[in-house]
Scaffold this active site. Structure first.
Site, PDB file in Angstrom:
ATOM      1  N   ASP A   1       0.852 -37.308 -19.562  1.00  0.00           N
ATOM      2  CA  ASP A   1       1.750 -38.164 -20.341  1.00  0.00           C
ATOM      3  C   ASP A   1       0.947 -39.387 -20.748  1.00  0.00           C
ATOM      4  O   ASP A   1       0.073 -39.831 -19.999  1.00  0.00           O
ATOM      5  CB  ASP A   1       2.949 -38.573 -19.447  1.00  0.00           C
ATOM      6  CG  ASP A   1       4.120 -39.132 -20.246  1.00  0.00           C
ATOM      7  OD1 ASP A   1       5.231 -38.586 -20.137  1.00  0.00           O
ATOM      8  OD2 ASP A   1       3.887 -40.115 -20.990  1.00  0.00           O
TER       9      ASP A   1
ATOM     10  N   LYS B   1       3.858 -44.127 -15.535  1.00  0.00           N
ATOM     11  CA  LYS B   1       4.676 -42.996 -15.069  1.00  0.00           C
ATOM     12  C   LYS B   1       3.796 -42.013 -14.296  1.00  0.00           C
ATOM     13  O   LYS B   1       4.167 -41.505 -13.239  1.00  0.00           O
ATOM     14  CB  LYS B   1       5.301 -42.311 -16.303  1.00  0.00           C
ATOM     15  CG  LYS B   1       6.452 -41.373 -15.983  1.00  0.00           C
ATOM     16  CD  LYS B   1       6.871 -40.563 -17.188  1.00  0.00           C
ATOM     17  CE  LYS B   1       7.930 -41.188 -18.034  1.00  0.00           C
ATOM     18  NZ  LYS B   1       8.498 -40.230 -19.026  1.00  0.00           N
TER      19      LYS B   1
ATOM     20  N   THR C   1      12.921 -29.866 -28.346  1.00  0.00           N
ATOM     21  CA  THR C   1      13.900 -29.386 -29.330  1.00  0.00           C
ATOM     22  C   THR C   1      13.530 -29.938 -30.693  1.00  0.00           C
ATOM     23  O   THR C   1      13.439 -31.158 -30.874  1.00  0.00           O
ATOM     24  CB  THR C   1      15.302 -29.870 -28.931  1.00  0.00           C
ATOM     25  OG1 THR C   1      15.582 -29.366 -27.629  1.00  0.00           O
ATOM     26  CG2 THR C   1      16.352 -29.363 -29.912  1.00  0.00           C
TER      27      THR C   1
ATOM     28  N   GLU D   1      20.983 -30.948 -17.396  1.00  0.00           N
ATOM     29  CA  GLU D   1      20.666 -31.934 -16.359  1.00  0.00           C
ATOM     30  C   GLU D   1      21.640 -31.734 -15.198  1.00  0.00           C
ATOM     31  O   GLU D   1      22.822 -31.485 -15.395  1.00  0.00           O
ATOM     32  CB  GLU D   1      20.744 -33.348 -16.939  1.00  0.00           C
ATOM     33  CG  GLU D   1      19.597 -33.591 -17.920  1.00  0.00           C
ATOM     34  CD  GLU D   1      19.615 -34.981 -18.515  1.00  0.00           C
ATOM     35  OE1 GLU D   1      20.097 -35.905 -17.855  1.00  0.00           O
ATOM     36  OE2 GLU D   1      19.165 -35.124 -19.663  1.00  0.00           O
TER      37      GLU D   1
ATOM     38  N   LYS E   1      18.115 -22.833 -30.776  1.00  0.00           N
ATOM     39  CA  LYS E   1      18.369 -23.960 -29.883  1.00  0.00           C
ATOM     40  C   LYS E   1      19.452 -24.865 -30.458  1.00  0.00           C
ATOM     41  O   LYS E   1      20.443 -25.203 -29.819  1.00  0.00           O
ATOM     42  CB  LYS E   1      17.080 -24.742 -29.679  1.00  0.00           C
ATOM     43  CG  LYS E   1      17.256 -26.056 -28.959  1.00  0.00           C
ATOM     44  CD  LYS E   1      17.588 -25.865 -27.509  1.00  0.00           C
ATOM     45  CE  LYS E   1      17.817 -27.249 -26.909  1.00  0.00           C
ATOM     46  NZ  LYS E   1      18.235 -27.194 -25.527  1.00  0.00           N
TER      47      LYS E   1
ATOM     48  N   PHE F   1      32.948 -25.313 -21.257  1.00  0.00           N
ATOM     49  CA  PHE F   1      32.866 -26.257 -22.383  1.00  0.00           C
ATOM     50  C   PHE F   1      34.174 -26.368 -23.142  1.00  0.00           C
ATOM     51  O   PHE F   1      34.185 -26.569 -24.349  1.00  0.00           O
ATOM     52  CB  PHE F   1      31.664 -25.907 -23.291  1.00  0.00           C
ATOM     53  CG  PHE F   1      30.376 -26.379 -22.689  1.00  0.00           C
ATOM     54  CD1 PHE F   1      29.901 -25.787 -21.540  1.00  0.00           C
ATOM     55  CD2 PHE F   1      29.686 -27.458 -23.205  1.00  0.00           C
ATOM     56  CE1 PHE F   1      28.758 -26.244 -20.908  1.00  0.00           C
ATOM     57  CE2 PHE F   1      28.528 -27.928 -22.589  1.00  0.00           C
ATOM     58  CZ  PHE F   1      28.067 -27.312 -21.445  1.00  0.00           C
ATOM     59  N   LEU F   2      35.290 -26.231 -22.398  1.00  0.00           N
ATOM     60  CA  LEU F   2      36.617 -26.464 -22.984  1.00  0.00           C
ATOM     61  C   LEU F   2      37.313 -27.592 -22.234  1.00  0.00           C
ATOM     62  O   LEU F   2      38.531 -27.684 -22.219  1.00  0.00           O
ATOM     63  CB  LEU F   2      37.466 -25.182 -22.918  1.00  0.00           C
ATOM     64  CG  LEU F   2      37.075 -24.076 -23.898  1.00  0.00           C
ATOM     65  CD1 LEU F   2      37.884 -22.821 -23.630  1.00  0.00           C
ATOM     66  CD2 LEU F   2      37.261 -24.520 -25.355  1.00  0.00           C
TER      67      LEU F   2
ATOM     68  N   CYS G   1      20.876 -34.616 -25.407  1.00  0.00           N
ATOM     69  CA  CYS G   1      20.731 -33.354 -26.137  1.00  0.00           C
ATOM     70  C   CYS G   1      21.831 -33.114 -27.145  1.00  0.00           C
ATOM     71  O   CYS G   1      21.578 -33.142 -28.353  1.00  0.00           O
ATOM     72  CB  CYS G   1      20.659 -32.194 -25.143  1.00  0.00           C
ATOM     73  SG  CYS G   1      19.130 -32.224 -24.226  1.00  0.00           S
TER      74      CYS G   1
HETATM   75  C1  UDX Z   1      22.961 -29.485 -22.805  1.00  0.00           C
HETATM   76  C2  UDX Z   1      23.108 -27.955 -22.890  1.00  0.00           C
HETATM   77  O1  UDX Z   1      24.160 -27.544 -22.023  1.00  0.00           O
HETATM   78  C3  UDX Z   1      21.804 -27.301 -22.432  1.00  0.00           C
HETATM   79  O2  UDX Z   1      21.893 -25.892 -22.566  1.00  0.00           O
HETATM   80  C4  UDX Z   1      20.669 -27.824 -23.320  1.00  0.00           C
HETATM   81  O3  UDX Z   1      19.433 -27.260 -22.943  1.00  0.00           O
HETATM   82  C5  UDX Z   1      20.582 -29.338 -23.207  1.00  0.00           C
HETATM   83  O4  UDX Z   1      21.833 -29.928 -23.556  1.00  0.00           O
HETATM   84  P1  UDX Z   1      23.092 -31.345 -20.957  1.00  0.00           P
HETATM   85  O5  UDX Z   1      22.899 -32.269 -22.125  1.00  0.00           O
HETATM   86  O6  UDX Z   1      22.291 -31.544 -19.735  1.00  0.00           O
HETATM   87  O7  UDX Z   1      22.798 -29.819 -21.444  1.00  0.00           O
HETATM   88  O8  UDX Z   1      24.604 -31.469 -20.519  1.00  0.00           O
HETATM   89  P2  UDX Z   1      25.885 -30.558 -20.648  1.00  0.00           P
HETATM   90  O9  UDX Z   1      26.207 -30.036 -19.324  1.00  0.00           O
HETATM   91  O10 UDX Z   1      25.744 -29.624 -21.771  1.00  0.00           O
HETATM   92  O11 UDX Z   1      27.022 -31.660 -21.039  1.00  0.00           O
HETATM   93  C6  UDX Z   1      26.831 -32.369 -22.251  1.00  0.00           C
HETATM   94  C7  UDX Z   1      27.991 -33.344 -22.402  1.00  0.00           C
HETATM   95  O12 UDX Z   1      29.195 -32.624 -22.703  1.00  0.00           O
HETATM   96  C8  UDX Z   1      28.280 -34.208 -21.184  1.00  0.00           C
HETATM   97  O13 UDX Z   1      28.534 -35.535 -21.618  1.00  0.00           O
HETATM   98  C9  UDX Z   1      29.548 -33.591 -20.610  1.00  0.00           C
HETATM   99  O14 UDX Z   1      30.363 -34.579 -19.965  1.00  0.00           O
HETATM  100  C10 UDX Z   1      30.245 -33.105 -21.868  1.00  0.00           C
HETATM  101  N1  UDX Z   1      31.159 -31.993 -21.648  1.00  0.00           N
HETATM  102  C11 UDX Z   1      30.668 -30.815 -21.163  1.00  0.00           C
HETATM  103  C12 UDX Z   1      32.514 -32.143 -21.978  1.00  0.00           C
HETATM  104  O15 UDX Z   1      32.947 -33.210 -22.419  1.00  0.00           O
HETATM  105  N2  UDX Z   1      33.356 -31.091 -21.815  1.00  0.00           N
HETATM  106  C13 UDX Z   1      32.915 -29.892 -21.337  1.00  0.00           C
HETATM  107  O16 UDX Z   1      33.719 -28.975 -21.202  1.00  0.00           O
HETATM  108  C14 UDX Z   1      31.529 -29.748 -20.992  1.00  0.00           C
END
Ligand code: UDX
Length: 460
Positions: free
Chosen positions: A30, A35, A121, A156, A223, A268-269, A279
């Site tokens: 890096d 770091k 990404t 994460e 992606k 994710f609902l 992300c």
């Molecule tokens: C995401 C994708 O899931 C992962 O596949 C990609 O590689 C990177 O981006 P991440 O950003 O770590 O991962 O978090 P994720 O678990 O996806 O949640 C993203 C956001 O959505 C969070 O703020 C979470 O609180 C919110 N969320 C998630 C909701 O509001 N409702 C849900 O049902 C699920």
């Protein structure tokens, strides 16, 4: 193969440590020397469950090393994973400056054939530009630098499991040799045969990942398409929640039943303050900008973004409805990270909400099990507390902004006793509204009107 990983953030560190844990010799590098100095002592700049243990173990086995000398790391490697940041610019485009800088560096130092793998990404067609840059800046004509795309699907909080036990591994290549080399790198994961660092009792029973080979453009598009679809599901659930409030239905029950359809799926609902993190928000923006650039109307995705931004407004409206006047009120906020099990506050809805409350003239107290240190740097003017009870003391309202399991396990009787007004606004539908009402709380959340307690509204 000797592997270099450029970039030691959430993606690079997990990638380097996991590739070492399945048997490769990995050097992580890096340009941020400070770091690297910390990493060489086994001190990680981020919290990710299990990562510090894995990094220390792999360093001890001498399969993982760190260096600030990016040139040396690249020159000594056969395969190079580019894991640098691609943050959103003002207009929403992904900022590819770091990718361009790394391409120039690889081209100038390479004297032997190398496989250059995009893991960051990036918008579709970046790989073509990366290839062009490697050619233009290459110092020795004979050196063959091939390019591949290998997007990450790490969440994460579960990143190590996501890396070692993925449903699919996607690669975008232009030649057979690149596909062969990548297959050799991922062989232990494809066969699910390696010492499982996260589960002493051996790897969880998972099916073998699907190995998906496509072109570079398609891999890059997959992606953005995946993340944007996840964001779409979340915004869809949030509009459902708004509808439920108007027709006196319960969004948790609606989405549970909708999600039982295998074509839709239960994940994710979850209605609430919406999606944040480094992300989903930036990937939706970058995808929108790509569509605009190539003349495709992706209005559907603009709507996803608009609904998401509106969730903060809807929470502020609930607070105003309950408090009447926000200015001068003491408001407690539980949760600062963009989601539980991480310390990451980048694009966190909790942080955005607190900024709005401060602008409205409220005094804010806050706590998060992991994200306090990172939040302090971006939230001046907030009183940071050491636990949930300290946050609640003397407040006129308590907001759940991140769905940490710790907050569900609180002694809510004790919280009730310490608040000036026992009012809870649950921004992540984390808590059982009936139980809180039985304890004498006023309670509201997203899309569950049946749980609203009486005397909620002071506003006209
Ligand atoms: C995401 C994708 O899931 C992962 O596949 C990609 O590689 C990177 O981006 P991440 O950003 O770590 O991962 O978090 P994720 O678990 O996806 O949640 C993203 C956001 O959505 C969070 O703020 C979470 O609180 C919110 N969320 C998630 C909701 O509001 N409702 C849900 O049902 C699920």
């Amino acid at each position: 193969m000797r592997i270099a990983v450029i970039g030691t953030g959430y993606v690079g560190l997990v990638t380097g440590a996991c590739l070492a844990s399945i048997g490769h010799e990995v050097i992580c590098t890096d340009c941020d020397e400070a770091k690297i100095r910390l990493l060489e002592k086994g001190i990680l700049p981020i919290f990710e469950p299990g990562l510090d243990t894995m990094v220390t173990a792999e360093m001890r086995k001498r399969r993982l090393a760190f260096t600030a000398d990016v040139r040396q790391a690249v020159a000594a490697s056969d395969a190079i994973f580019i894991c640098v940041g691609t943050p959103p610019m003002e207009n929403g485009d992904a900022d590819l400056t770091a990718i361009d800088q790394v391409a120039r560096l690889i081209a100038t130092v390479s004297r032997s054939p190398k496989l250059v793998i995009e893991k960051s990404t990036v918008p579709a067609q970046t790989g073509q530009k990366l290839k062009q840059a490697l050619k233009v800046y290459s110092r020795s004509a004979g050196t063959h630098l091939s390019v591949a795309s290998n997007p990450e699907y790490l969440r994460e909080g579960t990143a190590i499991d996501d890396f070692l036990h993925p449903e699919r591994i996607v690669i975008g290549v232009e030649d057979e040799a690149a596909a062969r080399d990548l297959k050799e790198i991922y062989r232990p994961i494809l066969d699910q045969r390696f010492d499982c660092p996260m589960h002493e009792s051996g790897c969880p029973e998972t099916t073998k990942p699907e190995w998906l080979v496509t072109t570079i453009n398609s891999a890059e598009l997959i992606k953005h398409a995946s993340n944007s679809f996840l964001a779409l599901k979340i915004s869809y659930a949030n509009v459902l929640a708004e509808l439920c409030e108007e027709v006196d239905a319960n969004v948790d029950e609606v989405t549970r039943a909708v999600g039982r359809d295998p074509r839709i799926g239960p994940h994710f609902l979850q209605a609430g303050l919406g999606f944040g993190g480094f992300c989903l928000p930036k990937d939706v923006q970058a995808f929108l900008r790509l569509a605009e650039r190539v003349g495709v109307d992706f209005g559907l995705l603009r709507e996803v973004e608009r609904v998401n931004k509106r969730q903060i407004d809807r929470m502020v409206a609930k607070i105003r409805q309950a408090l009447w006047v926000i200015r001068g009120k003491e408001i407690g906020v539980l949760g600062l990270a963009f989601k539980p099990n991480t310390d990451d506050v980048r694009f966190s809805p909790a942080i955005e909400l607190i900024r709005r409350l401060l602008m409205e003239g409220a005094s804010v107290r806050a706590y998060d099990p992991q994200a306090m240190e990172k939040a302090r740097t971006v939230l001046p003017g907030v009183q940071f507390c050491t636990n949930e009870y300290e946050v609640a003391t003397g407040t006129d309202a308590l907001i759940i902004a991140t769905e940490w399991a710790d907050f569900r396990a609180c002694d809510w009787q004790r919280i009730h006793a310490t608040m000036a007004r026992p009012l809870v606004l649950d921004g992540r539908n984390l808590l059982n509204g009936q139980k809180l009402r039985a304890l004498g709380f006023e309670y509201d959340s997203f899309g569950r009107p049946d749980l609203i307690a009486e005397k909620m509204s002071l506003a006209a």
